[in-house]
Design a protein around this motif. Structure first.
Motif, PDB file in Angstrom:
ATOM      1  N   LEU A 167       0.837  -1.192   0.000  1.00 59.48           N
ATOM      2  CA  LEU A 167       0.000   0.000   0.000  1.00 59.48           C
ATOM      3  C   LEU A 167       0.873   1.243   0.000  1.00 59.48           C
ATOM      4  N   MET A 168       0.733   2.075  -1.021  1.00 58.30           N
ATOM      5  CA  MET A 168       1.511   3.305  -1.099  1.00 58.30           C
ATOM      6  C   MET A 168       0.899   4.390  -0.218  1.00 58.30           C
ATOM      7  N   TYR A 169      -0.416   4.547  -0.344  1.00 59.03           N
ATOM      8  CA  TYR A 169      -1.132   5.508   0.485  1.00 59.03           C
ATOM      9  C   TYR A 169      -2.598   5.140   0.539  1.00 59.03           C
ATOM     10  N   ILE A 170      -3.289   5.692   1.529  1.00 58.53           N
ATOM     11  CA  ILE A 170      -4.719   5.439   1.733  1.00 58.53           C
ATOM     12  C   ILE A 170      -5.407   6.783   1.865  1.00 58.53           C
ATOM     13  N   GLU A 171      -6.509   6.955   1.144  1.00 51.27           N
ATOM     14  CA  GLU A 171      -7.237   8.216   1.176  1.00 51.27           C
ATOM     15  C   GLU A 171      -8.705   7.991   1.485  1.00 51.27           C
ATOM     16  N   ALA A 172      -9.302   8.942   2.168  1.00 52.61           N
ATOM     17  CA  ALA A 172     -10.738   8.896   2.441  1.00 52.61           C
ATOM     18  C   ALA A 172     -11.493   9.362   1.209  1.00 52.61           C
ATOM     19  N   TYR A 189     -15.086  -0.238   2.251  1.00 57.03           N
ATOM     20  CA  TYR A 189     -16.106   0.454   3.046  1.00 57.03           C
ATOM     21  C   TYR A 189     -15.672   0.469   4.507  1.00 57.03           C
ATOM     22  N   GLU A 190     -14.933   1.504   4.874  1.00 53.62           N
ATOM     23  CA  GLU A 190     -14.392   1.641   6.223  1.00 53.62           C
ATOM     24  C   GLU A 190     -13.915   3.076   6.399  1.00 53.62           C
ATOM     25  N   THR A 191     -13.894   3.554   7.625  1.00 51.26           N
ATOM     26  CA  THR A 191     -13.395   4.904   7.866  1.00 51.26           C
ATOM     27  C   THR A 191     -11.870   4.890   7.885  1.00 51.26           C
ATOM     28  N   LEU A 192     -11.291   6.019   7.579  1.00 48.44           N
ATOM     29  CA  LEU A 192      -9.835   6.116   7.565  1.00 48.44           C
ATOM     30  C   LEU A 192      -9.262   5.911   8.965  1.00 48.44           C
ATOM     31  N   SER A 193      -9.931   6.462   9.966  1.00 46.71           N
ATOM     32  CA  SER A 193      -9.451   6.334  11.350  1.00 46.71           C
ATOM     33  C   SER A 193      -9.473   4.890  11.815  1.00 46.71           C
ATOM     34  N   THR A 203       5.391   2.646   9.993  1.00 41.98           N
ATOM     35  CA  THR A 203       5.450   2.593   8.529  1.00 41.98           C
ATOM     36  C   THR A 203       4.421   3.500   7.874  1.00 41.98           C
ATOM     37  N   PHE A 204       3.226   3.561   8.468  1.00 43.99           N
ATOM     38  CA  PHE A 204       2.141   4.347   7.886  1.00 43.99           C
ATOM     39  C   PHE A 204       1.884   5.593   8.738  1.00 43.99           C
ATOM     40  N   VAL A 205       1.936   6.749   8.083  1.00 49.38           N
ATOM     41  CA  VAL A 205       1.862   8.022   8.795  1.00 49.38           C
ATOM     42  C   VAL A 205       0.727   8.866   8.228  1.00 49.38           C
ATOM     43  N   ARG A 206      -0.072   9.439   9.118  1.00 46.85           N
ATOM     44  CA  ARG A 206      -1.138  10.358   8.700  1.00 46.85           C
ATOM     45  C   ARG A 206      -0.501  11.704   8.346  1.00 46.85           C
ATOM     46  N   ILE A 207      -0.728  12.151   7.110  1.00 43.10           N
ATOM     47  CA  ILE A 207      -0.169  13.433   6.681  1.00 43.10           C
ATOM     48  C   ILE A 207      -1.259  14.474   6.417  1.00 43.10           C
ATOM     49  N   HIS A 208      -2.503  14.032   6.477  1.00 43.00           N
ATOM     50  CA  HIS A 208      -3.647  14.918   6.231  1.00 43.00           C
ATOM     51  C   HIS A 208      -4.845  14.236   6.866  1.00 43.00           C
ATOM     52  N   ARG A 209      -5.858  14.980   7.175  1.00 41.34           N
ATOM     53  CA  ARG A 209      -7.036  14.347   7.803  1.00 41.34           C
ATOM     54  C   ARG A 209      -7.658  13.285   6.910  1.00 41.34           C
ATOM     55  N   VAL A 238       2.038  13.078  -6.144  1.00 40.43           N
ATOM     56  CA  VAL A 238       2.235  14.112  -5.134  1.00 40.43           C
ATOM     57  C   VAL A 238       1.036  14.146  -4.192  1.00 40.43           C
ATOM     58  N   LEU A 239       1.306  14.084  -2.895  1.00 41.59           N
ATOM     59  CA  LEU A 239       0.270  14.140  -1.872  1.00 41.59           C
ATOM     60  C   LEU A 239       0.441  15.409  -1.051  1.00 41.59           C
ATOM     61  N   ARG A 240      -0.672  15.924  -0.588  1.00 38.56           N
ATOM     62  CA  ARG A 240      -0.616  17.129   0.240  1.00 38.56           C
ATOM     63  C   ARG A 240      -0.477  16.743   1.703  1.00 38.56           C
ATOM     64  N   MET A 241       0.448  17.422   2.402  1.00 36.67           N
ATOM     65  CA  MET A 241       0.586  17.245   3.842  1.00 36.67           C
ATOM     66  C   MET A 241       0.287  18.578   4.518  1.00 36.67           C
ATOM     67  N   SER A 242      -0.725  18.596   5.371  1.00 40.70           N
ATOM     68  CA  SER A 242      -1.100  19.833   6.045  1.00 40.70           C
ATOM     69  C   SER A 242      -0.177  20.102   7.221  1.00 40.70           C
ATOM     70  N   ARG A 243      -0.087  21.349   7.597  1.00 40.45           N
ATOM     71  CA  ARG A 243       0.807  21.754   8.689  1.00 40.45           C
ATOM     72  C   ARG A 243       0.432  21.092  10.009  1.00 40.45           C
ATOM     73  N   ASN A 244      -0.846  20.732  10.172  1.00 45.72           N
ATOM     74  CA  ASN A 244      -1.298  20.111  11.423  1.00 45.72           C
ATOM     75  C   ASN A 244      -0.725  18.708  11.623  1.00 45.72           C
ATOM     76  N   TYR A 245      -0.238  18.105  10.545  1.00 49.16           N
ATOM     77  CA  TYR A 245       0.265  16.724  10.637  1.00 49.16           C
ATOM     78  C   TYR A 245       1.761  16.619  10.341  1.00 49.16           C
ATOM     79  N   LYS A 246       2.412  17.752  10.123  1.00 51.02           N
ATOM     80  CA  LYS A 246       3.812  17.701   9.707  1.00 51.02           C
ATOM     81  C   LYS A 246       4.721  17.034  10.747  1.00 51.02           C
TER      82      LYS A 246
END
Length: 251
Positions: A167-172, A189-193, A203-209, A238-246
């Motif tokens: 898995l490269m990335y997971i998005e809601a 069919y599942e929530t991201l959280s 290994t897996f890091v939240r970079i955005h909500r 390219v994925l966006r990482m918000s400042r809240n998760y940096k």
């Protein structure tokens, strides 16, 4: 001499197997069988057993925390019952306080039980506590949560098996999440959280909500004037990482 034995395991079958194995030893008396850590802690304090078969992963209170909370002066001999891989437990083969790796056979049980009998003959409580402290520290290193290596995804009448490492990335995506590999995309069919709890946080890091990324696929991170960042993957995505998760990725 009769020894009091307590079993703590949230798996009913596992508890029954232990009881059956102990029937071959007339010198023991099973005084309690507990289904969770808190129940076991109460029973140990009440009955003061000589020997405890203690599952590591139990609801409410795990075996490690339970053992650490016991009064040293009343500490029983403890045999850990676990589903850990052999590589994490081979260091116990030559020691008094032992483990049982599920599933175990009669020969393995007998070997472990005999070690426990030798340990019960120790009369020096200080020696016993020192032995336990050593193994408590060891188990803390290996009692981390286990994470699935395979994710199942339903696709019509088929069920696909995806390696978590792929898995490269997971998005809601609304009520779904998309699982993106290098070659394919899958909806679940599942929530991201909820899905995040199944992933190894190393290994897996939240970079955005709405985005989780596998750090093994990151090529570089680019900063922007507004405080946000872009995470560039090895496949040029390219994925966006918000400042809240940096801080999850940049320390």
């Amino acid at each position: 001499m009769t020894y009091k034995v307590l079993i703590a395991d949230d798996e009913l079958i596992a508890g029954e197997i232990l009881q059956k194995q102990l029937q071959d030893y007339p010198q023991v008396n099973v005084i309690a069988v507990c289904k969770n850590g808190k129940e076991a802690l109460t029973a140990i304090e009440k009955h003061q057993p000589d020997l405890v078969f203690l599952d590591i992963q139990m609801p409410e209170l795990n075996g490690i925390d339970l053992a650490k909370s016991l009064n040293v002066e009343k500490l029983p001999v403890i045999i850990f019952v676990t589903a850990f891989d052999n590589y994490a437990l081979q260091a116990f083969e030559a020691n008094a306080i032992d483990y049982l790796l599920k599933p175990f056979d009669k020969e393995r049980f007998d070997k472990t039980f005999q070690k426990a009998m030798k340990q019960l003959q120790l009369t020096n409580k200080e020696d016993l506590s020192n032995v336990f402290d050593k193994y408590s520290q060891f188990f803390q290193q290996f009692s981390q949560p286990s994470y699935p290596e395979i994710v199942t995804v339903k696709d019509g009448g088929r069920i696909q098996l995806l390696k978590t490492a792929d898995l490269m990335y997971i998005e809601a995506e609304g009520n779904y999440i998309s699982l993106q590999t290098e070659k394919s995309k899958h909806l679940l069919y599942e929530t991201l959280s909820s899905f995040e709890q199944k992933l190894n946080p190393k290994t897996f890091v939240r970079i955005h909500r709405s985005t989780i990324v596998n750090i093994n696929f990151i090529k570089e991170i680019q900063s922007h004037f507004n405080g946000d960042y872009s995470v560039l993957l090895k496949n040029t995505k390219v994925l966006r990482m918000s400042r809240n998760y940096k801080e999850n990725l940049i320390h």
